[in-house]
Design an enzyme around this catalytic site. Structure first.
Site, PDB file in Angstrom:
ATOM      1  N   GLU A   1       0.862  -1.185   0.000  1.00 36.26           N
ATOM      2  CA  GLU A   1       0.000   0.000   0.000  1.00 36.26           C
ATOM      3  C   GLU A   1       0.896   1.232   0.000  1.00 36.26           C
ATOM      4  O   GLU A   1       2.103   1.122   0.248  1.00 36.26           O
ATOM      5  CB  GLU A   1      -0.929  -0.021   1.221  1.00 36.26           C
TER       6      GLU A   1
ATOM      7  N   GLY B   1       4.945  -0.451   2.281  1.00 38.77           N
ATOM      8  CA  GLY B   1       5.654  -1.237   1.271  1.00 38.77           C
ATOM      9  C   GLY B   1       6.575  -2.230   1.955  1.00 38.77           C
ATOM     10  O   GLY B   1       6.291  -3.433   2.029  1.00 38.77           O
ATOM     11  N   SER B   2       7.652  -1.706   2.552  1.00 35.02           N
ATOM     12  CA  SER B   2       8.574  -2.597   3.275  1.00 35.02           C
ATOM     13  C   SER B   2       7.916  -3.211   4.501  1.00 35.02           C
ATOM     14  O   SER B   2       8.335  -4.269   4.958  1.00 35.02           O
ATOM     15  CB  SER B   2       9.823  -1.803   3.710  1.00 35.02           C
TER      16      SER B   2
ATOM     17  N   TRP C   1       1.055   0.046  -6.466  1.00 33.15           N
ATOM     18  CA  TRP C   1       2.150  -0.600  -7.200  1.00 33.15           C
ATOM     19  C   TRP C   1       1.797  -1.959  -7.779  1.00 33.15           C
ATOM     20  O   TRP C   1       2.674  -2.805  -7.922  1.00 33.15           O
ATOM     21  CB  TRP C   1       3.364  -0.810  -6.271  1.00 33.15           C
TER      22      TRP C   1
ATOM     23  N   THR D   1       1.551  -4.764 -10.112  1.00 29.48           N
ATOM     24  CA  THR D   1       1.945  -5.218 -11.452  1.00 29.48           C
ATOM     25  C   THR D   1       0.748  -5.920 -12.087  1.00 29.48           C
ATOM     26  O   THR D   1       0.128  -6.779 -11.448  1.00 29.48           O
ATOM     27  CB  THR D   1       3.148  -6.180 -11.343  1.00 29.48           C
TER      28      THR D   1
ATOM     29  N   ARG E   1      34.193  -2.454 -32.070  1.00 30.04           N
ATOM     30  CA  ARG E   1      34.623  -1.063 -31.909  1.00 30.04           C
ATOM     31  C   ARG E   1      36.143  -0.980 -31.753  1.00 30.04           C
ATOM     32  O   ARG E   1      36.732  -1.715 -30.949  1.00 30.04           O
ATOM     33  CB  ARG E   1      33.948  -0.483 -30.665  1.00 30.04           C
TER      34      ARG E   1
ATOM     35  N   GLY F   1      29.918   6.586 -25.468  1.00 29.24           N
ATOM     36  CA  GLY F   1      28.787   7.477 -25.758  1.00 29.24           C
ATOM     37  C   GLY F   1      27.601   6.727 -26.322  1.00 29.24           C
ATOM     38  O   GLY F   1      26.438   7.030 -26.008  1.00 29.24           O
TER      39      GLY F   1
ATOM     40  N   GLU G   1       9.604  -6.638  -4.553  1.00 33.72           N
ATOM     41  CA  GLU G   1       9.602  -7.941  -3.832  1.00 33.72           C
ATOM     42  C   GLU G   1      10.530  -7.880  -2.620  1.00 33.72           C
ATOM     43  O   GLU G   1      11.255  -8.830  -2.314  1.00 33.72           O
ATOM     44  CB  GLU G   1       9.957  -9.096  -4.774  1.00 33.72           C
TER      45      GLU G   1
HETATM   46  C1  LIG Z   1       7.639  -1.417 -10.738  1.00 39.13           C
HETATM   47  C2  LIG Z   1       7.118  -1.913  -9.423  1.00 39.13           C
HETATM   48  C3  LIG Z   1       6.285  -3.012  -9.396  1.00 39.13           C
HETATM   49  C4  LIG Z   1       5.768  -3.460  -8.175  1.00 39.13           C
HETATM   50  N1  LIG Z   1       4.883  -4.512  -8.172  1.00 39.13           N
HETATM   51  C5  LIG Z   1       4.262  -4.858  -7.004  1.00 39.13           C
HETATM   52  C6  LIG Z   1       3.226  -5.845  -6.996  1.00 39.13           C
HETATM   53  O1  LIG Z   1       2.888  -6.446  -8.029  1.00 39.13           O
HETATM   54  N2  LIG Z   1       2.600  -6.105  -5.823  1.00 39.13           N
HETATM   55  C7  LIG Z   1       2.930  -5.477  -4.664  1.00 39.13           C
HETATM   56  O2  LIG Z   1       2.316  -5.769  -3.631  1.00 39.13           O
HETATM   57  N3  LIG Z   1       3.916  -4.549  -4.635  1.00 39.13           N
HETATM   58  C8  LIG Z   1       4.587  -4.218  -5.773  1.00 39.13           C
HETATM   59  N4  LIG Z   1       5.567  -3.246  -5.774  1.00 39.13           N
HETATM   60  C9  LIG Z   1       5.866  -2.557  -4.518  1.00 39.13           C
HETATM   61  C10 LIG Z   1       7.252  -2.885  -3.979  1.00 39.13           C
HETATM   62  O3  LIG Z   1       7.284  -4.180  -3.474  1.00 39.13           O
HETATM   63  C11 LIG Z   1       7.596  -1.796  -2.931  1.00 39.13           C
HETATM   64  O4  LIG Z   1       7.849  -0.603  -3.654  1.00 39.13           O
HETATM   65  C12 LIG Z   1       8.780  -2.175  -2.088  1.00 39.13           C
HETATM   66  O5  LIG Z   1       8.464  -3.235  -1.230  1.00 39.13           O
HETATM   67  C13 LIG Z   1       9.280  -1.008  -1.253  1.00 39.13           C
HETATM   68  O6  LIG Z   1       8.242  -0.373  -0.584  1.00 39.13           O
HETATM   69  P1  LIG Z   1       8.109   1.225  -0.649  1.00 39.13           P
HETATM   70  O7  LIG Z   1       8.183   1.626  -2.070  1.00 39.13           O
HETATM   71  O8  LIG Z   1       6.916   1.614   0.132  1.00 39.13           O
HETATM   72  O9  LIG Z   1       9.420   1.767   0.055  1.00 39.13           O
HETATM   73  P2  LIG Z   1       9.588   2.071   1.610  1.00 39.13           P
HETATM   74  O10 LIG Z   1       9.119   0.910   2.409  1.00 39.13           O
HETATM   75  O11 LIG Z   1       8.998   3.404   1.900  1.00 39.13           O
HETATM   76  O12 LIG Z   1      11.179   2.153   1.725  1.00 39.13           O
HETATM   77  C14 LIG Z   1      11.892   3.346   1.405  1.00 39.13           C
HETATM   78  C15 LIG Z   1      13.370   3.089   1.700  1.00 39.13           C
HETATM   79  O13 LIG Z   1      13.538   2.778   3.095  1.00 39.13           O
HETATM   80  C16 LIG Z   1      14.236   1.551   3.221  1.00 39.13           C
HETATM   81  N5  LIG Z   1      13.762   0.841   4.410  1.00 39.13           N
HETATM   82  C17 LIG Z   1      12.477   0.642   4.811  1.00 39.13           C
HETATM   83  N6  LIG Z   1      12.449  -0.060   5.953  1.00 39.13           N
HETATM   84  C18 LIG Z   1      13.737  -0.325   6.279  1.00 39.13           C
HETATM   85  C19 LIG Z   1      14.370  -1.015   7.366  1.00 39.13           C
HETATM   86  N7  LIG Z   1      13.667  -1.612   8.331  1.00 39.13           N
HETATM   87  N8  LIG Z   1      15.737  -1.074   7.368  1.00 39.13           N
HETATM   88  C20 LIG Z   1      16.459  -0.464   6.394  1.00 39.13           C
HETATM   89  N9  LIG Z   1      15.912   0.193   5.351  1.00 39.13           N
HETATM   90  C21 LIG Z   1      14.574   0.256   5.298  1.00 39.13           C
HETATM   91  C22 LIG Z   1      13.907   0.767   1.942  1.00 39.13           C
HETATM   92  O14 LIG Z   1      14.886  -0.218   1.673  1.00 39.13           O
HETATM   93  C23 LIG Z   1      13.924   1.894   0.910  1.00 39.13           C
HETATM   94  O15 LIG Z   1      15.229   2.146   0.498  1.00 39.13           O
HETATM   95  C24 LIG Z   1       6.124  -2.810  -6.964  1.00 39.13           C
HETATM   96  C25 LIG Z   1       7.000  -1.715  -7.010  1.00 39.13           C
HETATM   97  C26 LIG Z   1       7.487  -1.259  -8.217  1.00 39.13           C
HETATM   98  C27 LIG Z   1       8.406  -0.065  -8.223  1.00 39.13           C
END
Ligand SMILES: Cc1cc2nc3c(=O)[nH]c(=O)nc-3n(C[C@H](O)[C@H](O)[C@H](O)COP(=O)(O)OP(=O)(O)OC[C@H]3O[C@@H](n4cnc5c(N)ncnc54)[C@H](O)[C@@H]3O)c2cc1C
Length: 380
Positions: free
Chosen positions: A129, A133-134, A158, A160, A269, A341, A364
């Protein structure tokens, strides 16, 4: 040059050969245009499905290919070497079928799996959501029991295949009991109340549609609950262990594609009167790229063989995802450098590979989260 693979059976070697043939005939001619215009290649998935390549790791009795994971992943790698968006799509479809296959009742499996694994259907996996995410345990989307139904409300970011899929495997909150209050649902496309935002305008992987899915009073029969109420997060995380191996394989494929392009270019090249591959400083860059790819391949195959043997493989899956995707980022960046380039233009695919490698480190489970999984396992 085709990768030399050690495959367990003649049938699996045939599958890899078939994949190479389809990749050359059906994927390679389409990829550049579709990625430039952001076109989702539904017809390519139909071709892969028709060839039996969309559902390889599931049992034949349900319509799958009955292949071990080590074979499925090598097929995925071959697809990823030509078109990462399609490789990711195959991996996400497989992930979307995992909860039903692994946690569904016999009745649910008999009812839905043959259709999901027919090769004509494509799935989506709704876990993330906008604010979760994480940390998916912080999700807010809700499923409320109402008589013989559940009613779902909320938004999944997000996704897919959001808006393109035939079914959605959805994690939603059925109680406020934190990570133990999440459940898993099978939601067919076309269910009233399913809505889709405009697809994300991404850095790469433009041929893969990524969109927020909204649930507005989406009503599904109560028997669309997969597993028990409250079992959703363990189901989701088990699925991701397998899914991460898929991403590791796709990342290894796209790194291989970048290396192949770089080697071919470096042989043609010339600089200072000879092909640039004859300059040791550049040849060593290529050698390091090859070593990084072989290491990634060996790492994901080692984890896959544990899975195939029915042994725990969660830590190894995280290691494989971490190694393969970090290596892919380095390899694809170096491929741009090898082309000088020309590498920075859209005349060659290496800049695309580099943009695609970046997202492999993010979805993931970001690579920070993979380190967290590995470290927690070490500390146990
Ligand atoms: C192209 C694409 C396709 C996707 N497809 C799907 C899908 O099909 N289904 C689905 O459910 N999701 C999907 N996702 C979501 C994806 O799994 C999340 O973007 C990902 O898990 C990271 O969550 P976030 O973007 O909220 O980042 P955040 O959780 O906000 O993280 C931001 C940063 O903080 C870091 N961080 C967070 N917590 C910690 C911690 N405890 N320790 C250290 N660092 C931390 C992260 O590593 C990251 O660098 C997709 C994302 C993209 C970009």
């Amino acid at each position: 040059m085709p990768v030399t693979r050690q495959l367990p059976t003649p049938e699996s070697a045939d599958l890899v050969a078939l994949t190479r043939e389809i990749a050359a005939k059906e994927l390679a001619p389409r990829v550049a245009d579709a990625e430039r215009t952001g076109t989702f290649p539904r017809e390519v998935f139909a071709t892969l499905g028709g060839a039996g390549l969309l559902t390889l790791p599931y049992p034949e009795e349900f319509g799958g290919g009955g292949q071990p994971y080590e074979v499925y992943l090598q097929v995925l790698e071959e697809i990823g070497a030509v078109w990462a968006s399609v490789g990711v799509g195959v991996s996400v479809h497989s992930l979307s079928c995992f909860p039903l296959f692994s946690y569904g009742t016999d009745g649910q499996r008999a009812r839905w799996l043959p259709d999901l694994l027919s090769g004509e259907r494509l799935g989506a996996y709704c876990l993330s959501e906008a604010h979760a995410g994480s940390d998916p345990g912080a999700m807010r989307a809700r499923a409320v029991r109402d008589g013989d139904s559940y009613v779902l409300n909320g938004a999944k970011a997000w996704t897919t295949h959001g808006g393109e899929a035939d079914f959605y495997t959805v994690m939603a909150r059925t109680s406020d009991d934190g990570a133990r209050g999440i459940s898993c649902f099978h939601v067919p496309a076309g269910t009233p109340g399913l809505e889709f935002d405009r697809p994300e305008d991404k850095m790469g992987l433009m041929g893969s549609t990524t969109a927020t899915v909204r649930f507005v009073d989406v009503r599904v029969p109560a028997d669309h609950l997969i597993g028990r109420e409250g079992q959703g997060l363990p189901i989701a995380l088990a699925g991701l262990d397998a899914g991460r191996l898929g991403i590791a394989a796709v990342a290894t494929g796209l790194a291989q594609g970048a290396l192949d392009t770089a080697v071919a270019y470096a042989k043609e090249r010339e600089a200072f009167g000879k092909p640039i591959i004859q300059h040791q400083g550049l040849a060593f860059v290529l050698a390091d790229m090859a070593a990084a790819i072989e290491s990634a391949r060996a790492t994901y195959l080692s984890a896959a063989r544990l899975k195939d043997a029915g042994r725990p493989y969660g830590r190894e899956a995280s290691i494989a995802k971490l190694v393969a995707t970090d290596n892919a980022m380095k390899v694809t960046t170096d491929a741009v450098q090898v082309l000088g380039g020309a590498g920075y233009t859209r005349d060659f695919p290496v800049e695309r590979y580099m943009r695609e490698a970046k997202v492999m480190q993010i979805f993931e489970g970001t690579n920070q989260i993979q380190r967290l999984v590995i470290a927690r396992d070490l500390a146990r």
